[in-house]
Every structure is written in structure tokens, then in C-alpha cells.
Design a protein around this motif. Structure first.
Motif, PDB file in Angstrom:
ATOM      1  N   THR A 115       0.489   5.659   0.478  1.00 43.27           N
ATOM      2  CA  THR A 115      -0.424   6.876   0.706  1.00 43.27           C
ATOM      3  C   THR A 115      -0.326   7.969  -0.646  1.00 43.27           C
ATOM      4  O   THR A 115       0.674   8.128  -1.058  1.00 43.27           O
ATOM      5  CB  THR A 115       0.166   7.797   1.818  1.00 43.27           C
ATOM      6  OG1 THR A 115       0.252   6.904   3.048  1.00 43.27           O
ATOM      7  CG2 THR A 115      -0.608   9.010   2.226  1.00 43.27           C
ATOM      8  N   ILE A 116      -1.581   7.971  -0.812  1.00 42.08           N
ATOM      9  CA  ILE A 116      -1.950   8.627  -2.373  1.00 42.08           C
ATOM     10  C   ILE A 116      -1.855  10.161  -2.240  1.00 42.08           C
ATOM     11  O   ILE A 116      -1.894  10.617  -1.009  1.00 42.08           O
ATOM     12  CB  ILE A 116      -3.145   8.381  -2.535  1.00 42.08           C
ATOM     13  CG1 ILE A 116      -3.458   6.767  -2.782  1.00 42.08           C
ATOM     14  CG2 ILE A 116      -3.770   9.156  -3.954  1.00 42.08           C
ATOM     15  CD1 ILE A 116      -4.967   6.600  -2.846  1.00 42.08           C
ATOM     16  N   PRO A 174       0.900  -1.155  -0.282  1.00 42.35           N
ATOM     17  CA  PRO A 174      -0.188  -0.138  -0.019  1.00 42.35           C
ATOM     18  C   PRO A 174       1.014   1.212   0.111  1.00 42.35           C
ATOM     19  O   PRO A 174       1.885   1.201   0.497  1.00 42.35           O
ATOM     20  CB  PRO A 174      -0.879   0.080   1.280  1.00 42.35           C
ATOM     21  CG  PRO A 174      -0.444  -1.312   1.920  1.00 42.35           C
ATOM     22  CD  PRO A 174       0.972  -1.911   1.259  1.00 42.35           C
ATOM     23  N   TRP A 211      -4.550   8.866   1.884  1.00 45.75           N
ATOM     24  CA  TRP A 211      -4.235   9.752   1.001  1.00 45.75           C
ATOM     25  C   TRP A 211      -3.496  11.058   2.046  1.00 45.75           C
ATOM     26  O   TRP A 211      -4.014  11.129   3.124  1.00 45.75           O
ATOM     27  CB  TRP A 211      -4.960  10.335   0.094  1.00 45.75           C
ATOM     28  CG  TRP A 211      -6.028  11.105   0.572  1.00 45.75           C
ATOM     29  CD1 TRP A 211      -7.235  10.425   0.898  1.00 45.75           C
ATOM     30  CD2 TRP A 211      -6.381  12.341   0.463  1.00 45.75           C
ATOM     31  NE1 TRP A 211      -8.366  11.748   1.107  1.00 45.75           N
ATOM     32  CE2 TRP A 211      -7.805  12.667   0.901  1.00 45.75           C
ATOM     33  CE3 TRP A 211      -5.496  13.485   0.170  1.00 45.75           C
ATOM     34  CZ2 TRP A 211      -8.283  14.131   0.978  1.00 45.75           C
ATOM     35  CZ3 TRP A 211      -6.099  14.711   0.409  1.00 45.75           C
ATOM     36  CH2 TRP A 211      -7.157  15.079   0.617  1.00 45.75           C
ATOM     37  N   ALA A 212      -2.857  11.965   1.370  1.00 46.49           N
ATOM     38  CA  ALA A 212      -2.096  12.941   2.189  1.00 46.49           C
ATOM     39  C   ALA A 212      -1.913  14.128   1.032  1.00 46.49           C
ATOM     40  O   ALA A 212      -1.803  14.139  -0.034  1.00 46.49           O
ATOM     41  CB  ALA A 212      -0.614  12.669   2.860  1.00 46.49           C
ATOM     42  N   ARG A 213      -1.808  15.355   1.658  1.00 48.49           N
ATOM     43  CA  ARG A 213      -1.861  16.899   0.890  1.00 48.49           C
ATOM     44  C   ARG A 213      -0.359  16.825   0.353  1.00 48.49           C
ATOM     45  O   ARG A 213      -0.047  17.843  -0.521  1.00 48.49           O
ATOM     46  CB  ARG A 213      -2.217  17.798   1.734  1.00 48.49           C
ATOM     47  CG  ARG A 213      -3.713  17.720   1.960  1.00 48.49           C
ATOM     48  CD  ARG A 213      -4.132  19.102   2.318  1.00 48.49           C
ATOM     49  NE  ARG A 213      -5.435  19.222   2.243  1.00 48.49           N
ATOM     50  CZ  ARG A 213      -6.170  19.753   1.226  1.00 48.49           C
ATOM     51  NH1 ARG A 213      -5.573  20.119   0.473  1.00 48.49           N
ATOM     52  NH2 ARG A 213      -7.558  19.730   1.216  1.00 48.49           N
ATOM     53  N   CYS A 214       0.723  16.050   1.063  1.00 47.71           N
ATOM     54  CA  CYS A 214       2.089  16.237   0.863  1.00 47.71           C
ATOM     55  C   CYS A 214       2.297  16.111  -0.797  1.00 47.71           C
ATOM     56  O   CYS A 214       1.903  15.285  -1.245  1.00 47.71           O
ATOM     57  CB  CYS A 214       2.905  15.428   1.417  1.00 47.71           C
ATOM     58  SG  CYS A 214       2.807  13.598   0.984  1.00 47.71           S
ATOM     59  N   PRO A 215       3.075  17.092  -1.146  1.00 44.26           N
ATOM     60  CA  PRO A 215       3.502  16.974  -2.986  1.00 44.26           C
ATOM     61  C   PRO A 215       4.524  15.994  -3.136  1.00 44.26           C
ATOM     62  O   PRO A 215       4.894  15.975  -4.260  1.00 44.26           O
ATOM     63  CB  PRO A 215       4.099  18.316  -2.951  1.00 44.26           C
ATOM     64  CG  PRO A 215       4.495  18.732  -1.782  1.00 44.26           C
ATOM     65  CD  PRO A 215       3.776  18.075  -0.726  1.00 44.26           C
ATOM     66  N   LEU A 216       4.963  15.194  -2.154  1.00 46.29           N
ATOM     67  CA  LEU A 216       5.929  14.299  -2.693  1.00 46.29           C
ATOM     68  C   LEU A 216       5.638  13.041  -3.404  1.00 46.29           C
ATOM     69  O   LEU A 216       4.153  12.604  -3.483  1.00 46.29           O
ATOM     70  CB  LEU A 216       6.679  13.798  -1.134  1.00 46.29           C
ATOM     71  CG  LEU A 216       7.103  14.679  -0.220  1.00 46.29           C
ATOM     72  CD1 LEU A 216       7.635  13.986   1.106  1.00 46.29           C
ATOM     73  CD2 LEU A 216       8.402  15.139  -0.816  1.00 46.29           C
ATOM     74  N   MET A 217       6.468  12.453  -4.005  1.00 45.05           N
ATOM     75  CA  MET A 217       6.127  11.170  -4.460  1.00 45.05           C
ATOM     76  C   MET A 217       5.604  10.108  -3.807  1.00 45.05           C
ATOM     77  O   MET A 217       6.251   9.878  -2.725  1.00 45.05           O
ATOM     78  CB  MET A 217       7.424  10.729  -5.542  1.00 45.05           C
ATOM     79  CG  MET A 217       7.904  11.456  -6.465  1.00 45.05           C
ATOM     80  SD  MET A 217       6.811  11.046  -7.995  1.00 45.05           S
ATOM     81  CE  MET A 217       7.473   8.969  -8.394  1.00 45.05           C
ATOM     82  N   PRO A 218       4.491   9.515  -4.064  1.00 53.04           N
ATOM     83  CA  PRO A 218       4.009   8.288  -3.132  1.00 53.04           C
ATOM     84  C   PRO A 218       5.034   7.451  -2.928  1.00 53.04           C
ATOM     85  O   PRO A 218       5.972   6.865  -3.735  1.00 53.04           O
ATOM     86  CB  PRO A 218       2.896   7.988  -3.989  1.00 53.04           C
ATOM     87  CG  PRO A 218       3.154   8.051  -5.255  1.00 53.04           C
ATOM     88  CD  PRO A 218       3.840   9.422  -5.352  1.00 53.04           C
ATOM     89  N   GLN A 219       5.201   7.070  -1.453  1.00 53.34           N
ATOM     90  CA  GLN A 219       6.158   6.237  -1.105  1.00 53.34           C
ATOM     91  C   GLN A 219       5.358   4.746  -0.656  1.00 53.34           C
ATOM     92  O   GLN A 219       4.457   4.790   0.201  1.00 53.34           O
ATOM     93  CB  GLN A 219       6.992   6.504  -0.072  1.00 53.34           C
ATOM     94  CG  GLN A 219       7.741   7.792  -0.451  1.00 53.34           C
ATOM     95  CD  GLN A 219       8.718   7.312  -1.650  1.00 53.34           C
ATOM     96  OE1 GLN A 219       9.393   6.503  -1.431  1.00 53.34           O
ATOM     97  NE2 GLN A 219       8.957   8.273  -2.522  1.00 53.34           N
ATOM     98  N   PRO A 220       5.764   3.596  -0.783  1.00 56.32           N
ATOM     99  CA  PRO A 220       5.314   2.553  -0.316  1.00 56.32           C
ATOM    100  C   PRO A 220       5.344   2.134   1.275  1.00 56.32           C
ATOM    101  O   PRO A 220       6.207   2.830   1.748  1.00 56.32           O
ATOM    102  CB  PRO A 220       6.011   1.413  -0.966  1.00 56.32           C
ATOM    103  CG  PRO A 220       7.168   2.029  -1.510  1.00 56.32           C
ATOM    104  CD  PRO A 220       7.158   3.049  -1.488  1.00 56.32           C
TER     105      PRO A 220
END
Lengths: 292, 404
Positions: free
Chosen positions: A205-206, A203, B388-397
Motif C-alpha cells: 500500500t503506497i 504488492p 494507497w493510504a494517507r498513513c505516514p508509515l513506511m510502506p509494508q508489503p
């Protein structure tokens, strides 16, 4: 509570326990679940009538869609509505719908045979896939015009060609976003995955951007249950496919979440407040807030 | 024997009325016009008891009902009754006190009045309200006790306009606890009744174990996006956190009241098993409603946490549940202001957000609220990993499996 599940017979080669777990949970919750295998029986059309409080269209075969269409025609409540399932299976219609909703998709062409794509290949590689297929069946990447001769896909019918964007990541990560009852779940999967566990992925975090894209997909079809495949190229996302009832591999507690959503929707259906409506008592607080 | 039951609602009909009928009482309900008229017309109702596997219908026949506005008839019924039971909601106790007083004034013999209300000492609250209406009753020897109900009754099924009997859906538990010394002779013999001397301790036990666990299941369930308590409690993380929260409360109870009253782990497991009962159709939104009341200084979360602290136990899970309750209250307000959460912790729960339990709750809330969005759900309660998150980073597993 009675739920009818339209499914394909479980192959012994497949190890996904998702639907088995969902069925077991619903039965623990005193739900009478009837599993129907449309492809394994002779169905009298006149006998297709609403006998359950809710139907779930898990099978994505032509016959299953036809039976779902017949149920839809006599007013059956279906968790993943038949018109949406049919449209999502038709990649041409689905992609255009997404495009119209402002969802970023790769440049896409509709063709009758691969040989017509030579000029487009000068701009870069393409992915060619049948317009009516799922799970990546029949899709292939074509880099050069010489490969077009061999790129005739099985089954005939129209083809979809999409500009190929090599995904970011060392292992060409495959990203999925699943939606269960309006809640989103990201899963990162290696293209090289072989074992079931690897195929489940991890999974993630989107980001807000991906969340907004997924919600546009949901709004485009008016559904709360689906999955999208997407790629990130230079950080820019592209949706490359959408499914009306994916496998939800890698979603934490997927079976429990799915069973909870099915159960809640069946309650709505029993109260005559389904489909497309939202119930203030039963909707999860997060979903309530979103609708507000 | 005759019993007058104020409040023909879920507990009044689905618990009190059924047990009184089973114990040989004739029932006269007193309620609002619509339901009183329905019960008068139909004369019966059904209690559907379900343990999740099997349903058992128990009919309660021979029911009469009076409107609350019919003061004369209500007073006459109380004058002839062998028992008065009340289940009208704590806030409505003062409103029915004049009616109860009117009936008691006509009596020549003492009568027991039992208030089946979910609040602190409802027997005393009702008694004081009745004595305010009729001071002469102070010397009449009537008994007033609260009652701790263990049954969950979640639904009333049926239409008040129709002629079909109403159905009340609940679990099969029959026990309830009253304060023995507060009741008068003749002592009522009712199925499931247990008389205790330390009613307050038992009330605290119910609130700090069952009540705390039920609320925690709802608030954790809401964070993870579940719709029903029976789903949420099957989530291994939530189950573990709810059990831990109840254990924290139980340790506090043990320190204050001793091990016998506090109970053991098996008792908590039995409570969890009741939350799993899907037949009750208990939505997270119903169980979690009114979070501000449940965040009160003496209520199930903060009160239990205080008690745990007194026993030297760090109430980590109760603090997290309290933070989740504040979040539940903030749904639709994406970025709750620091001042607001400080206000909730301080004014609603009576805690200092800068120290001790207040700080634990405040910090837990800050960790949640930082990410909480209207449509966001927790993937991991343990690690506070969000969908989900507002952070602009690339999604990390997220290595959820490794985090366990």
C-alpha cells in the motif's frame, strides 16, 4: 474493435504471461488483436497507415519506436503515445522532465565517459548507466575512482551518473510503482530475487507521499500508463527510472486491469474521444473524481 | 395484428418491438419528436443480438411512428390495435396515461396493455393512472400487466438525424414474464411470453438475483477500479462476492417462495455468464448509476438482504455491496461524514445503523470509507487492502497471495 500490438517476439526464456493473458482477454471480448513484431519483418514505409482503432506500443526497441513514430505521423491513436515512449527511453530527457515537475530524483550528471567522474566519487558512490537503455541494462554502481577504468559501458553514447543511495531495508528492497489507467500499484521486490515468483514481488500500500510523487510523474508526461523505479533512503524517496510500458509484475490482476484499460481506451478512440480526453461515461469513477 | 408501442427506446425497440414483429405484429411506435420522426422516415431498425462470441442482426421492418403530441393519431392507433406495449420509464407512466386512456375510450372491445418497466407492478401503476384519467374504463375489461424483461439492451447506435436505421445492441435472451390473471381475452401470443399467477414473486426473484448481482458487480468493480462489468466479473474476488450476494438473495427467495421459483446454483452461474458478455459494452458507471434508488428498503440490495435474514442467512456480501453502493454515491466526497452515511443507511434504506443489517452495512461502509479516496482502488476486496493510504508509515508489503 481492432487493436494493433507492437511487440517484441516472446523469448522462451521469459515466463511472464502478462501480455499473453491480456491478448487472450481482449480476444474473449471479441476484439480483433493483430500482433506486430516490427523487428521481425520488412516494413514498407508507405504501407504504414492507420488500420486499427488503437495501437499499443509494448516493444521498446529502436525499430518499434520508429514504426510507432510513423504511425503517430499519420494520426494513429496509440495507447502509450509515441513522443512519451521516446522521451521515457531517453533517460536524460526523462529525468530532467521529472526534475522539472518536482519529482525527487538523485543528483544526476550527464557525461561522455566515466573517467570524468573521479571528483564526484569523493562525495560518495554513483550509479552509471547508458542514457538510452531500459530494465537496468548496462547500469553499474561505482564506489571508487579506480573502478572508472573498467566502467566503460557497451553501446557508446552519453552516460548518466546518479548519486547512489543505498536503499533502506535488509535486502535492499526495490520498489516499483505502476500506473494502469491512472490507478497506482506499489510492488516491493527483493534485489536478490531469482525465481519468477520472487521477481514478481509483493504488492504494498503506497503512502500518500509516494502517491503524490507518482501522480507528478503522470502529470509530467500526461500519461496514465507507466512504471517508476524508486528507492527509499532514510525514508526519503527518489525516483531513479521511469518506463512507458513496464511488465507490471506483482500487480494484482495486472492482465485484467490492463485489458480493461486498453479496451476502454479503444472505445474512446473509436468514438473519436482519445487521446488526452477523458470520457465521463467510461472513465472509472475513481478517475472521474480525480479529474474533478 | 397491430401493436402500439409507447417508448421507442432501448427496451421498446431492442426487445419489445423485435419480439412483437417476430410474433406477427405490425408496429406503431409512439415517442418523442426526434426518434418518432426518424422511425417514420426510415421505417425500420435493427436489433443486434450478441452472446459475446457472435452477433446476429435482426431487422424490424415496416415500422410506423407517431409523436406523443399527436393525440388524435395515437388514440386512433390504439382504437385499432390488438395490443399496447409501454416502455417509457417508470416515472413517465403517469404522463402517457391520458394518451392511453384517449385510445381505450374509443374501443368497443377490451385490449391488453403491457408495461415493460423496471419497477414494482408497473401494470397496476399504469392501470390506476389510466383509470384516474377515465374512470369509465374501470368496467371496460381491459387487461393491464407489467412485464419482467430479462434481456439486457445496452446501446442505441446511430444518429436520429440520419437516414440509416438505428441499431439496438442486446443479448439474445427472449423471455419475459407477465401476470396472466391481469390480462384479458384474447390472450396475446408473443414470442418469449410466460404468464404466471405470482407476478410479484417473479419480480422479486429478478430483482434479488439478477438485479442484486448486476449492481454488486458494478459497485465492487468500482471499488477495484474496473471500467466495465465484463472486466469486473472476471476478477476472481468480485466473481465470488457477486455469486455469494446472489446466493444470499436466493436463499431468502427459497424460504419465502419455495425452491422451484428460487432456482438453483446453475441459474446464478448463467447470470454471471451474461455479465461476462463484453459485446454489451456495459460500463460500471452505467450499471451503478442511481445508487440511492438501488439502496431502497425493498430494492435489490437491502430488500434481498432482509429476505436473506428472514431465512436465517447472514447477508454479509449484500451488506458489503450496499456499503459499496454508498461509496459509489460518495465518489468525489473524500471523507464522507458519519452523519451522511448514517443518513443514507437510515433514510434511504430504512435501516437502523446501530443494529442488525443496518449495523452490518454501516460497519462495512466505515471500513471502506476510512481509506476511500477519489483515485484509490482496492487491491483485495476480501481483506480491504488499498492501493494507497494517507498513513505516514513506511510502506509494508501485503501478502495478497497468502491471503488468497
Amino acid at each position: 474493435m481492432k487493436i494493433g500490438m507492437l511487440m517484441t517476439p516472446h523469448s522462451t526464456k521469459r515466463t511472464s504471461p502478462l501480455m499473453s493473458e491480456v491478448l487472450a482477454l481482449l480476444e474473449q471480448w471479441n476484439v480483433k488483436v493483430e500482433v506486430v513484431y516490427p523487428d521481425d519483418r520488412v516494413t514498407l514505409l508507405l504501407g504504414v497507415r492507420v488500420e486499427h482503432d488503437l495501437y499499443v506500443l509494448k516493444a521498446q526497441t529502436e525499430l518499434a519506436h520508429s514504426i510507432a513514430g510513423a504511425l503517430h505521423a499519420v494520426g494513429a491513436p496509440i495507447l502509450n503515445p509515441w513522443p512519451v515512449a521516446v522521451m521515457m527511453r531517453d533517460k536524460v530527457a526523462a529525468m530532467r522532465r521529472l526534475q522539472a515537475a518536482g519529482v525527487p530524483i538523485p543528483d544526476t550528471w550527464l557525461i561522455s565517459s566515466p573517467q570524468r567522474l573521479a571528483a564526484l566519487l569523493e562525495e560518495g558512490p554513483l550509479v552509471i548507466k547508458p542514457s538510452r537503455a531500459s530494465k537496468g541494462h548496462g547500469a553499474r554502481i561505482v564506489w571508487d575512482a579506480d573502478e572508472l577504468e573498467d566502467a566503460i559501458l557497451p553501446g557508446g553514447g552519453p552516460l548518466l551518473a546518479q548519486r547512489y543511495h543505498k536503499p533502506d531495508g535488509a535486502d535492499e528492497d526495490d520498489r516499483k510503482i505502476y500506473c494502469i489507467g491512472g490507478q497506482l500499484f506499489g510492488v516491493l521486490r527483493k534485489v536478490s530475487a531469482r525465481t519468477f515468483r520472487e521477481k514478481c514481488g509483493e504488492p504494498f500500500t503506497i503512502t500518500k507521499e509516494l502517491r503524490d510523487i507518482a501522480m507528478r510523474c503522470a502529470d509530467a508526461f500526461g500519461v496514465e500508463l507507466f512504471g517508476v523505479d524508486l528507492i527509499l533512503r532514510d525514508g526519503k524517496p527518489y525516483v531513479v527510472d521511469i518506463h512507458s510500458f513496464p511488465g507490471f509484475k506483482g500487480v494484482p490482476d495486472a492482465a485484467l486491469r490492463l485489458a480493461d484499460y486498453i479496451y476502454a481506451t479503444a472505445r474512446l478512440a473509436m468514438a473519436g474521444r482519445m487521446i488526452g480526453g477523458r470520457d465521463d461515461d467510461l472513465a472509472a469513477p475513481v478517475a472521474k473524481a480525480r479529474s474533478a | 395484428m397491430k401493436a402500439v408501442v409507447f417508448g421507442p427506446g432501448r427496451i421498446g425497440c431492442g426487445f419489445v418491438g423485435q419480439l412483437l414483429h417476430a410474433s406477427g405484429y405490425e408496429l406503431v411506435f409512439v415517442g418523442r419528436d426526434a426518434i418518432a420522426d426518424h422511425l417514420s422516415r426510415v421505417g425500420r431498425y435493427v436489433v443486434r443480438l450478441t452472446d459475446g462470441c457472435e452477433d446476429r442482426d435482426q431487422e424490424v421492418p415496416g415500422v410506423r411512428a407517431l409523436r406523443t403530441s399527436d393525440v388524435e393519431a395515437v388514440a386512433a392507433a390504439i382504437a385499432e390495435a390488438d395490443l399496447v406495449a409501454v416502455s417509457v420509464g417508470p416515472r413517465n407512466l403517469p404522463a402517457i396515461a391520458p394518451l392511453v386512456a384517449a385510445g381505450l375510450r374509443r374501443r368497443k372491445t377490451p385490449l391488453n396493455v403491457i408495461a415493460f418497466e423496471n419497477c414494482t407492478d408497473p401494470g397496476v401503476v399504469l392501470r390506476d393512472a389510466v383509470f384516474t384519467c377515465a374512470p369509465s374504463l374501470r368496467e371496460a375489461g381491459h387487461g393491464f400487466s407489467g412485464a419482467l424483461v430479462s434481456r439486457i439492451v445496452t446501446q442505441r447506435i446511430g444518429e436520429l438525424e440520419g437516414d440509416e436505421p438505428l441499431v439496438f445492441l442486446g443479448d439474445p435472451t427472449t423471455s419475459f414474464i407477465v401476470h396472466g390473471p391481469s390480462l384479458c381475452e384474447p390472450f396475446p401470443h408473443i414470442e418469449g411470453l410466460r404468464a404466471v399467477d405470482d407476478y410479484g414473486a417473479w419480480a422479486t426473484k429478478k430483482l434479488y438475483t439478477f438485479g442484486a448481482g448486476h449492481a454488486a458487480a458494478a459497485y465492487f468493480g468500482a471499488l477495484k477500479g474496473y471500467r466495465y462489468v465484463h472486466s469486473a466479473i472476471r476478477d476472481p474476488e468480485i466473481r465470488s462476492a457477486v455469486l455469494s450476494a446472489m446466493e444470499e438473495g436466493q436463499r431468502g427467495l427459497e424460504q419465502r417462495y419455495g425452491p422451484e421459483l428460487a432456482g438453483d446454483g446453475a441459474e446464478l452461474e448463467a447470470i454471471i455468464a451474461r455479465f461476462e458478455n463484453a459485446a454489451l459494452n456495459d460500463p460500471v458507471s452505467r450499471v451503478g448509476r442511481d445508487p440511492r434508488r438501488k439502496l431502497g428498503p425493498e430494492d435489490r440490495l437491502v430488500g434481498a438482504a432482509h429476505l436473506a435474514e428472514e431465512a436465517g442467512v447472514s447477508p454479509r456480501r449484500l451488506a458489503l455491496a450496499a456499503a459499496a453502493a454508498i461509496c459509489f454515491d460518495c465518489v468525489g466526497k473524500p471523507h464522507a461524514e458519519a452523519q451522511e452515511r448514517s443518513e443514507t443507511v437510515h433514510t434511504v434504506s430504512g435501516l437502523d445503523p446501530q443494529s442488525g443489517l443496518g449495523r452490518q452495512v454501516s460497519e462495512a461502509f466505515t471500513r471502506i470509507a476510512e481509506w476511500r479516496e477519489a483515485d484509490n482502488v482496492l487491491l483485495s476486496l476480501k481483506e480491504l487492502v488499498w492501493s494507497w493510504a494517507r498513513c505516514p508509515l513506511m510502506p509494508q508489503p501485503v501478502q495478497l497471495r497468502k491471503l488468497g
